[in-house]
Design an enzyme around this catalytic site. Structure first.
Site, mmCIF file in Angstrom:
data_model
loop_
_atom_site.group_PDB
_atom_site.id
_atom_site.type_symbol
_atom_site.label_atom_id
_atom_site.label_comp_id
_atom_site.label_asym_id
_atom_site.label_seq_id
_atom_site.Cartn_x
_atom_site.Cartn_y
_atom_site.Cartn_z
ATOM 1 N N GLY A 1 0.831 -1.199 0.000
ATOM 2 C CA GLY A 1 0.000 0.000 0.000
ATOM 3 C C GLY A 1 0.870 1.256 0.000
ATOM 4 O O GLY A 1 2.036 1.230 0.395
ATOM 5 N N CYS A 2 0.262 2.342 -0.444
ATOM 6 C CA CYS A 2 1.029 3.589 -0.599
ATOM 7 C C CYS A 2 1.483 4.133 0.761
ATOM 8 O O CYS A 2 2.681 4.375 0.984
ATOM 9 C CB CYS A 2 0.204 4.612 -1.366
ATOM 10 S SG CYS A 2 -1.487 4.825 -0.759
ATOM 11 N N TYR A 3 0.541 4.336 1.689
ATOM 12 C CA TYR A 3 0.939 4.826 3.012
ATOM 13 C C TYR A 3 1.834 3.798 3.716
ATOM 14 O O TYR A 3 2.746 4.151 4.450
ATOM 15 C CB TYR A 3 -0.270 4.989 3.919
ATOM 16 C CG TYR A 3 -1.275 6.060 3.677
ATOM 17 C CD1 TYR A 3 -0.951 7.409 3.809
ATOM 18 C CD2 TYR A 3 -2.598 5.728 3.419
ATOM 19 C CE1 TYR A 3 -1.932 8.380 3.688
ATOM 20 C CE2 TYR A 3 -3.581 6.700 3.298
ATOM 21 C CZ TYR A 3 -3.237 8.022 3.427
ATOM 22 O OH TYR A 3 -4.207 8.986 3.326
ATOM 23 N N ALA A 4 1.497 2.512 3.515
ATOM 24 C CA ALA A 4 2.276 1.457 4.189
ATOM 25 C C ALA A 4 3.729 1.499 3.736
ATOM 26 O O ALA A 4 4.644 1.215 4.512
ATOM 27 C CB ALA A 4 1.660 0.095 3.913
ATOM 28 N N THR A 5 3.953 1.869 2.477
ATOM 29 C CA THR A 5 5.329 2.013 1.979
ATOM 30 C C THR A 5 6.029 3.138 2.725
ATOM 31 O O THR A 5 7.156 2.980 3.228
ATOM 32 C CB THR A 5 5.308 2.305 0.455
ATOM 33 O OG1 THR A 5 4.743 1.183 -0.214
ATOM 34 C CG2 THR A 5 6.702 2.586 -0.089
#
Ligand SMILES: NC(=O)C1=CN([C@@H]2O[C@H](COP(=O)(O)OP(=O)(O)OC[C@H]3O[C@@H](n4cnc5c(N)ncnc54)[C@H](OP(=O)(O)O)[C@@H]3O)[C@@H](O)[C@H]2O)C=CC1
Ligand SMILES: CC(=O)N[C@@H](CCC(=O)OP(=O)(O)O)C(=O)O
Length: 318
Positions: free
Chosen positions: A135-139
């Site tokens: 995921g984008c935020y998870a990255t």
């Protein structure tokens, strides 16, 4: 189709990430776009929607069970969450085993799939042909926390703000420009999927509070970390330079990065590194373009690695 290129198809190619993937593939020396699926754009020319693509291809809308018959070497699933399994099942049922990269959250907790956040997991790839893209935020959260993981005294607290392209194209409050005007919209303030994903992948609990803002693309995650022992700023910076100094797609900056500078760029920026007077609290700011390092570019890194070319092939330099 030339034989020295791998053929690649995108399922869900009308979406925001699908468009970015078409652009990246159009410039790729070792990949050739074989199909792009969209129910809404079925029959329309791809170059009418993505000018960077030069060719005759048109969008198509194959049924899931017909995807294996298309015979592509690589398949990217860029569908909303919850929709990937039916496609994967179709390949399993047909006994066809292309490289599959799923952009959704559907396989991020599945140990049979390689989780491809290259800067943190590339050594763990064991040749899996099924890759789950983070995921984008998870990255952003994982890149911000990993270099200090061994020193945490409490769960890191991450304040996230994303552009509204993060919410995809299905209409909702979170991608409604009228509701977002002059606004900052909090949502999923506990238990967001990316909170679970970052916690699971880092092996430490992470607390995450997302918001969506009126800009279109790019996200910021500001992370507060309490440390078990005091550090000097140079020590914190040294850890980040050691972790990412050799990485093409992660830049460590002295100042806190601005989201306005990261739109359309392929890397993540991590900076700020503000320490409290006692050296036991550090605040770190990460930015990335949610559609690129948060999705399409990261998928391209994973595909490149899996097809045996340089990980940054066709990824423009930061
Ligand atoms: N946007 C972002 O910043 C990021 C997104 N992701 C993930 O990537 C995936 C794609 O995201 P994004 O491009 O934003 O999504 P979009 O909503 O922009 O696009 C979704 C695509 O899937 C197709 N689609 C929608 N519903 C269905 C369905 N029921 N069956 C088949 N096809 C369907 C749509 O085309 P059509 O309706 O024409 O068939 C469209 O091409 C999602 O899982 C998302 O969570 C991951 C990281 C970042
Ligand atoms: C603004 C916004 O809504 N962002 C999305 C994250 C986009 C993403 O990375 O999605 P997946 O984990 O679903 O793949 C969200 O919070 O769900």
């Amino acid at each position: 189709m030339s034989t020295n290129r791998k053929s690649i198809g995108i399922v869900g190619a009308r979406g925001h990430t699908g468009v970015e993937l078409i652009r990246l593939i159009a410039a790729h020396p070792a990949l050739e776009l074989a199909f792009v699926s969209s129910r809404e754009l079925d029959g329309q020319r791809v170059d009418a929607h993505v000018p960077e693509y030069r060719g005759e291809l048109r969008y198509s809308s194959p049924a899931h069970e017909d995807l294996p018959k298309l015979g592509t070497d690589v398949v990217i699933l860029a569908l909303p969450n919850g929709k990937a399994a039916a496609c994967v099942a179709a390949f399993d049922a047909a006994g066809v085993d292309p490289l599959i990269v799923d952009l959704s959250a559907d396989y991020r907790f599945d140990p049979a799939w390689y989780y491809g956040l290259p800067e943190l997991t590339r050594e763990k790839w064991r040749g899996e042909r099924r890759i789950s893209n983070p995921g984008c935020y998870a990255t952003a959260m994982q890149l911000s926390i990993a270099p200090l993981k061994d020193l945490l005294a409490a769960p890191p607290v991450c304040f996230g703000v994303s552009g509204y392209s993060g919410a995809g194209t299905t209409p909702s409050d979170k991608n409604d420009p009228d509701k977002l005007r002059d606004n900052l919209m909090p949502y999923a303030l506990t238990g967001h999927m990316h909170e679970k994903e970052a916690s699971f992948r880092l092996g430490v609990p992470v607390e995450f509070m997302p918001h969506v803002a009126p800009h279109f693309r790019g996200l910021t995650v500001t992370t507060n970390l309490y440390l078990a022992r005091p550090l000097r700023r140079e020590e914190v910076l040294a850890r980040f330079h050691a972790a990412y100094g050799h990485e093409k797609l992660v830049s460590v900056t002295d100042d806190a990065p601005w989201v306005s500078h990261i739109a359309h760029r392929h890397h993540a920026e991590i900076g700020g590194f503000a320490l409290s007077a006692d050296g036991k609290r550090v605040v770190i700011v990460a930015t990335l373009d949610n559609l690129l390092k948060g999705a399409a570019t990261q998928a391209m890194q994973n595909i490149n690695r899996a097809i045996g070319v340089d990980e940054c092939t066709a990824v423009p330099s930061p």
